[in-house]
Design a protein around this motif. Structure first.
Motif, PDB file in Angstrom:
ATOM      1  N   GLU A  92       0.373  -0.741   0.186  1.00  0.00           N
ATOM      2  CA  GLU A  92       0.016   0.372  -0.030  1.00  0.00           C
ATOM      3  C   GLU A  92       0.621   1.427   0.197  1.00  0.00           C
ATOM      4  O   GLU A  92       2.197   1.383   0.495  1.00  0.00           O
ATOM      5  N   PHE A  93       0.445   1.861  -0.148  1.00  0.00           N
ATOM      6  CA  PHE A  93       0.689   3.686  -0.416  1.00  0.00           C
ATOM      7  C   PHE A  93      -0.186   4.683   0.271  1.00  0.00           C
ATOM      8  O   PHE A  93      -0.831   5.075  -0.180  1.00  0.00           O
ATOM      9  N   ILE A  94       0.094   4.745   1.489  1.00  0.00           N
ATOM     10  CA  ILE A  94      -0.089   5.268   2.938  1.00  0.00           C
ATOM     11  C   ILE A  94       0.211   7.056   2.688  1.00  0.00           C
ATOM     12  O   ILE A  94       0.881   7.435   3.187  1.00  0.00           O
ATOM     13  N   GLY A  95      -0.737   8.032   3.129  1.00  0.00           N
ATOM     14  CA  GLY A  95      -0.097   9.888   3.045  1.00  0.00           C
ATOM     15  C   GLY A  95      -1.039   9.827   4.835  1.00  0.00           C
ATOM     16  O   GLY A  95      -1.959   9.230   4.879  1.00  0.00           O
ATOM     17  N   VAL A  96       0.157  10.256   5.584  1.00  0.00           N
ATOM     18  CA  VAL A  96      -0.005  10.805   6.590  1.00  0.00           C
ATOM     19  C   VAL A  96      -0.365  12.310   6.662  1.00  0.00           C
ATOM     20  O   VAL A  96       0.661  13.142   6.318  1.00  0.00           O
ATOM     21  N   ILE A  97      -1.575  12.893   6.765  1.00  0.00           N
ATOM     22  CA  ILE A  97      -1.493  14.084   7.019  1.00  0.00           C
ATOM     23  C   ILE A  97      -2.371  14.316   8.673  1.00  0.00           C
ATOM     24  O   ILE A  97      -3.195  14.109   8.963  1.00  0.00           O
ATOM     25  N   ALA A 128      -3.530  13.262  -2.117  1.00  0.00           N
ATOM     26  CA  ALA A 128      -4.852  12.412  -3.018  1.00  0.00           C
ATOM     27  C   ALA A 128      -4.557  11.898  -4.769  1.00  0.00           C
ATOM     28  O   ALA A 128      -4.712  10.562  -4.687  1.00  0.00           O
ATOM     29  N   GLU A 129      -3.487  12.388  -5.095  1.00  0.00           N
ATOM     30  CA  GLU A 129      -2.627  11.882  -6.548  1.00  0.00           C
ATOM     31  C   GLU A 129      -1.961  10.403  -6.000  1.00  0.00           C
ATOM     32  O   GLU A 129      -2.248   9.811  -6.750  1.00  0.00           O
ATOM     33  N   TYR A 130      -1.165  10.555  -5.042  1.00  0.00           N
ATOM     34  CA  TYR A 130      -0.316   9.202  -4.980  1.00  0.00           C
ATOM     35  C   TYR A 130      -1.052   8.396  -4.732  1.00  0.00           C
ATOM     36  O   TYR A 130      -0.334   7.469  -4.484  1.00  0.00           O
ATOM     37  N   CYS A 131      -1.118   8.779  -2.771  1.00  0.00           N
ATOM     38  CA  CYS A 131      -1.902   7.880  -1.835  1.00  0.00           C
ATOM     39  C   CYS A 131      -3.361   6.944  -1.881  1.00  0.00           C
ATOM     40  O   CYS A 131      -4.132   6.893  -2.527  1.00  0.00           O
ATOM     41  N   ASP A 132      -3.031   4.832  -1.611  1.00  0.00           N
ATOM     42  CA  ASP A 132      -3.846   4.614  -2.384  1.00  0.00           C
ATOM     43  C   ASP A 132      -4.905   4.957  -1.045  1.00  0.00           C
ATOM     44  O   ASP A 132      -6.381   4.735  -0.776  1.00  0.00           O
ATOM     45  N   LYS A 133      -4.326   5.136   0.542  1.00  0.00           N
ATOM     46  CA  LYS A 133      -5.262   5.196   1.401  1.00  0.00           C
ATOM     47  C   LYS A 133      -5.077   6.491   2.619  1.00  0.00           C
ATOM     48  O   LYS A 133      -3.110   6.602   2.186  1.00  0.00           O
ATOM     49  N   LEU A 134      -5.450   7.251   2.613  1.00  0.00           N
ATOM     50  CA  LEU A 134      -5.106   8.228   3.778  1.00  0.00           C
ATOM     51  C   LEU A 134      -5.592   8.060   5.578  1.00  0.00           C
ATOM     52  O   LEU A 134      -6.384   7.903   5.878  1.00  0.00           O
ATOM     53  N   LEU A 135      -4.748   8.557   5.923  1.00  0.00           N
ATOM     54  CA  LEU A 135      -4.391   8.338   7.535  1.00  0.00           C
ATOM     55  C   LEU A 135      -4.255  10.254   8.211  1.00  0.00           C
ATOM     56  O   LEU A 135      -3.301  10.953   7.878  1.00  0.00           O
ATOM     57  N   LEU A 136      -5.649  10.461   8.399  1.00  0.00           N
ATOM     58  CA  LEU A 136      -5.717  11.706   8.441  1.00  0.00           C
ATOM     59  C   LEU A 136      -5.801  12.198  10.212  1.00  0.00           C
ATOM     60  O   LEU A 136      -6.784  11.291  11.351  1.00  0.00           O
ATOM     61  N   LEU A 137      -4.275  12.460  11.616  1.00  0.00           N
ATOM     62  CA  LEU A 137      -4.483  12.427  12.345  1.00  0.00           C
ATOM     63  C   LEU A 137      -5.330  13.725  13.202  1.00  0.00           C
ATOM     64  O   LEU A 137      -4.931  15.006  12.032  1.00  0.00           O
ATOM     65  N   ASN A 138      -5.447  13.663  14.240  1.00  0.00           N
ATOM     66  CA  ASN A 138      -5.206  15.036  15.055  1.00  0.00           C
ATOM     67  C   ASN A 138      -5.835  15.372  16.633  1.00  0.00           C
ATOM     68  O   ASN A 138      -6.036  14.099  16.286  1.00  0.00           O
ATOM     69  N   ASN A 139      -4.513  16.187  16.738  1.00  0.00           N
ATOM     70  CA  ASN A 139      -4.889  16.212  18.572  1.00  0.00           C
ATOM     71  C   ASN A 139      -3.823  14.800  19.122  1.00  0.00           C
ATOM     72  O   ASN A 139      -4.341  14.181  20.280  1.00  0.00           O
ATOM     73  N   GLY A 140      -3.111  14.029  17.792  1.00  0.00           N
ATOM     74  CA  GLY A 140      -2.511  12.333  18.603  1.00  0.00           C
ATOM     75  C   GLY A 140      -3.932  11.389  18.448  1.00  0.00           C
ATOM     76  O   GLY A 140      -3.777  10.090  18.677  1.00  0.00           O
ATOM     77  N   GLU A 141      -5.020  11.633  17.817  1.00  0.00           N
ATOM     78  CA  GLU A 141      -6.345  10.703  17.339  1.00  0.00           C
ATOM     79  C   GLU A 141      -6.042  10.226  16.057  1.00  0.00           C
ATOM     80  O   GLU A 141      -5.985  11.781  15.396  1.00  0.00           O
ATOM     81  N   ILE A 142      -6.738   9.020  15.242  1.00  0.00           N
ATOM     82  CA  ILE A 142      -6.414   9.832  14.395  1.00  0.00           C
ATOM     83  C   ILE A 142      -8.037   9.686  14.250  1.00  0.00           C
ATOM     84  O   ILE A 142      -9.494   9.036  14.687  1.00  0.00           O
TER      85      ILE A 142
END
Lengths: 330, 264
Positions: free
Chosen positions: B30-35, B204-218
Motif C-alpha cells: 500500500e501507499f499510505i499518506g499521513v496528513i 490525494a494524487e499518489y496515495c491509496d489511503k490517507l490517515l488523518l491525524l489530529n491531536n494525536g488521534e486518528i
C-alpha cells in the motif's frame, strides 16, 4: 582508488616520514649520540641515548592517542571544536594531581609512582561525572554535554588555582611543571601502560569505524540504518576518555594536537573514519616527535615545555581554519 | 496481507503524551499518506514505528512480530526512513552515503561485499544519482540531496519505506520527480510506502489511503476521496477550503480560500 589501497598507501608514506623524524630526533640534542657504537654495543650502555629513545617512543604514543581521541570526540559530538580535553579530563586529572602534590603525596611510590595513577583516576572520573550530568535517561544531548564539560572544567580549574595559591614555594615548581606537560619518561612502566591503552584503544575504534561514519549523520538516521546508537556512543566515549586520561596522567596537558591533527587530516583524506583514524594516529605521532625536537633544542640545554610548541604552531593554524568557511571543518 | 499493525499505541516525549490510543493496519504494497495539522503527532507516529522513541503503551507488529523482537540490524533491513532534509555536515561522497544503507547487511569484520556494491549501483541508477556518485554531498542541491537520501534508504532493501515530508523544500518539478519515483518503487518492487505529507493534493494524487491525524488521534483512515471531505478539513485545519475533482486524474483536489474572500 579503493579505500583499502588508500589506507595502505597513506600509511606507508606516513610511516616513512615518522621514521625520518624519529631519526632526526634521536641524533639532535645537546649531547651527541654515538650512533655506530649503539648499534654494536647495545643501547643499555648509553643512558642518555636510552632516555632519548624512551622519550621519542612516548611522543609517538601520545601523538597517536591525542589525535585519535580528537577524531572520536569530533565524530560522536559532530562538533568541530571538540577535542580530547573538552569533557573535563585535563582539569579533573590536573586537580587530582595538584591536590596530591599540595598534600605532599607527590613523591609516594608503591612499586609504581602514585601521581600518574591519581591523575588518571581523577581525569576519568571527571568524564564519568560530566557524562552523567548531561544524561537524560538513555540519551546524552550533545549541547548539554558540551556545557557540562565546560562548567565542570571551570570548577576544577578554579580549584587548581586555589590550590596553587595556598601551596608552599617548594611544591610550586613541581605543580607548574606538571601543569605545563612534559614528555620526559620518569618510569618505563608508565610508557608501557600508556602504550597498551593507546594501542588497544586505536584497535577497538578501528573495529567500529563504519558505525562512527554513520553516527556523523545524526542519531536518528544512524538508528534507522541499524546502528545501536547508545551502545556505540558509549564505547567511543569510553575509548576517547581512556586515551585522553592516560596521556594526561603521564605527560600533563599537551594542547592542540587533538584538535588540529584531525582537522588537517580530514581536509586531506576526507571524513571517512576508516582512513581518518589510522592517518590521524600516524601524523599525530609525526607532529609530536617534531615538536619535541624543537622543545629540546631551541633553548638547549634548557628544555621548553612541549605544550608551548604545540600551541605556538597549532594556534595560528587553527585561526587560519577559523577564518575559512565553517564547512571545511568537516 | 498486513505488514504493519499498531495496536492501541500511546507515545510521546518524557511526560507528554502525543499519540493517544492509535490503532491501524497497513497492507503489504500500500501507499499510505499521513496528513494532519502541525502538532497532530505525525512525526511522533513515524518515530514510534521506527523505534526512535518507545511507546508508553501498546504494541507494534511487523509481519505479525513485535518490532521490539528484532535487533537493530534486523529492523533496518525491513524499515527505512527518509526525513525532511537529512542534515549531513561531513563531506562524504554520494556513493559513500548510499553505501551506508548497506550497513545492516554487513558484519563487524567483513568489508563491502559484491552484493553491496551491486545494490548500491542499482539504487544510484534507479534514483538517477549515478552521475552524482563521485560528488561530495555538501555540494549538491536540495533535490539532489533528497534523491541521495532516498537511494540510501533503498539500499537497505526495506519492506517499508517511511518518509517525513520528503519534498517540502523542493519545487513542483522535483516534487513530482520524487513522487513518481516512489510510485514506481511501490508498483515495481512492491515496497510499502508510508509518507507524512502537508500537501493534500500530492497526498490525494499518489496515495491509496490517507490517515488523518489530529491531536494525536486518528480522525479518519480511508480512501482519499473519503478523507478529503471539505467539512472535515475545514473543522480540523480551521480554514475554508473547496474540494473539487482533478480533471486529469479524477482524484480529489483541495482549493484554498483566502481570508478576504471568506468575508464576502
Amino acid at each position: 582508488m579503493k579505500i583499502k589501497n588508500k589506507i595502505i598507501l597513506s600509511s606507508i608514506v606516513l610511516i616513512l616520514v615518522l621514521l625520518i623524524v624519529v631519526f632526526i630526533s634521536f641524533i639532535a640534542g645537546p649531547v651527541d649520540i654515538p650512533f655506530n657504537k649503539i648499534i654494536s654495543e647495545g643501547i643499555d650502555s648509553f643512558p642518555i641515548a636510552r632516555l632519548r629513545l624512551y622519550r621519542i617512543l612516548l611522543a609517538i604514543i601520545v601523538g597517536m592517542s591525542l589525535s585519535v581521541s580528537g577524531v572520536i570526540f569530533q565524530g560522536i559530538l559532530r562538533n568541530p571544536l571538540a577535542e580530547p580535553y573538552l569533557l573535563g579530563v585535563s582539569s579533573g586529572a590536573g586537580f587530582a594531581a595538584v591536590l596530591s602534590l599540595t598534600l605532599g603525596l607527590g613523591g609516594l611510590t608503591f612499586g609504581f609512582e602514585l601521581l600518574p595513577v591519581v591523575a588518571f583516576v581523577g581525569g576519568f572520573l571527571t568524564v564519568v561525572l560530566v557524562y552523567n550530568l548531561a544524561r537524560v535517561g538513555e540519551k546524552v544531548p550533545v549541547q548539554t554535554l558540551l556545557l557540562a564539560g565546560v562548567v565542570v572544567g571551570a570548577v576544577f580549574s578554579s580549584l587548581i588555582m586555589f590550590l596553587v595559591s595556598v601551596s608552599r614555594m617548594n611544591q610550586l615548581h613541581s605543580i607548574i611543571w606538571w601543569l605545563l606537560g612534559s614528555l620526559e619518561v620518569v618510569d618505563k612502566n608508565q610508557l608501557i601502560a600508556v602504550s597498551i591503552i593507546t594501542i588497544s584503544g586505536i584497535v577497538f575504534s578501528m573495529l567500529y569505524t563504519r558505525e562512527l561514519n554513520i553516527l556523523t549523520l545524526g542519531d536518528e538516521p544512524a538508528l534507522n540504518l541499524g546502528v545501536n546508537v547508545n551502545k556505540i556512543k558509549k564505547i567511543f566515549f569510553l575509548i576517547g576518555s581512556l586515551l585522553a586520561a592516560s596521556v594526561v596522567a603521564v605527560c600533563g596537558i599537551i594542547g592542540f594536537v587533538g584538535l588540529i591533527i584531525p582537522h588537517i587530516m580530514r581536509l586531506i583524506v576526507g571524513p571517512d573514519h576508516r582512513i581518518l583514524i589510522p592517518v590521524s594516529a600516524l601524523s599525530g605521532a609525526v607532529f609530536l616527535v617534531a615538536c619535541d625536537i624543537l622543545a629540546r633544542n631551541l633553548l638547549a640545554p634548557a628544555e621548553l615545555p612541549i605544550g608551548v610548541i604545540t600551541a605556538f604552531l597549532g594556534g595560528p593554524f587553527f585561526i587560519f581554519l577559523l577564518r575559512k568557511k565553517r564547512r571545511i571543518f568537516f | 496481507m498486513e505488514i504493519l499493525k499498531l495496536d492501541n499505541i500511546s507515545s510521546g516525549y518524557s511526560n507528554k503524551e502525543i499519540l493517544k490510543n492509535v490503532s491501524f493496519k497497513v497492507q503489504r504494497g500500500e501507499f499510505i499518506g499521513v496528513i494532519g495539522p502541525n502538532g497532530a503527532g505525525k512525526s511522533t507516529l513515524m518515530k514510534t514505528v521506527t523505534r526512535v522513541i518507545k511507546p508508553f503503551k501498546g504494541q507494534i507488529y511487523l509481519n505479525n512480530k513485535n518490532i521490539y523482537c528484532f535487533n537493530f540490524k534486523e529492523i533496518a533491513r525491513r524499515i527505512a526512513c527518509v526525513r525532511q532534509e537529512s542534515f549531513i555536515s561531513f563531506s562524504y561522497k554520494v556513493r559513500d552515503i548510499v553505501m551506508m544503507g548497506r550497513f545492516p547487511y554487513q558484519s563487524l569484520l567483513a568489508g563491502e561485499s559484491k552484493e553491496d556494491v551491486k545494490v548500491v549501483n542499482e539504487m544510484l541508477k534507479l534514483t538517477d544519482c549515478d552521475k552524482l556518485s563521485d560528488r561530495e554531498i555538501l555540494n549538491l542541491s536540495s533535490g539532489e540531496k533528497q534523491r541521495v537520501v532516498i537511494a540510501r534508504a533503498l539500499a537497505q532493501e526495506p519492506e517499508i519505506l517511511f518518509l517525513d515530508e520528503p519534498t517540502s523544500y523542493l519545487d513542483i518539478g522535483h516534487q513530482m520527480q520524487i513522487f513518481n519515483l516512489l510510485k514506481k518503487l511501490n508498483k515495481e518492487k512492491n515496497i510499502t510506502i508510508i509518507s507524512i505529507l502537508h500537501d493534500l493534493n500530492l497526498a490525494a494524487e499518489y496515495c491509496d489511503k490517507l490517515l488523518l491525524l489530529n491531536n494525536g488521534e486518528i480522525i479518519r483512515y480511508d480512501l482519499p476521496s473519503n478523507v478529503l471531505d471539505y467539512k472535515l478539513l475545514e473543522e480540523i485545519y480551521n480554514t475554508l477550503v473547496v474540494v473539487k475533482e482533478n480533471p486529469i486524474s479524477n482524484k480529489p483536489y483541495v482549493v484554498l480560500v483566502s481570508g478576504n474572500r471568506q468575508n464576502k
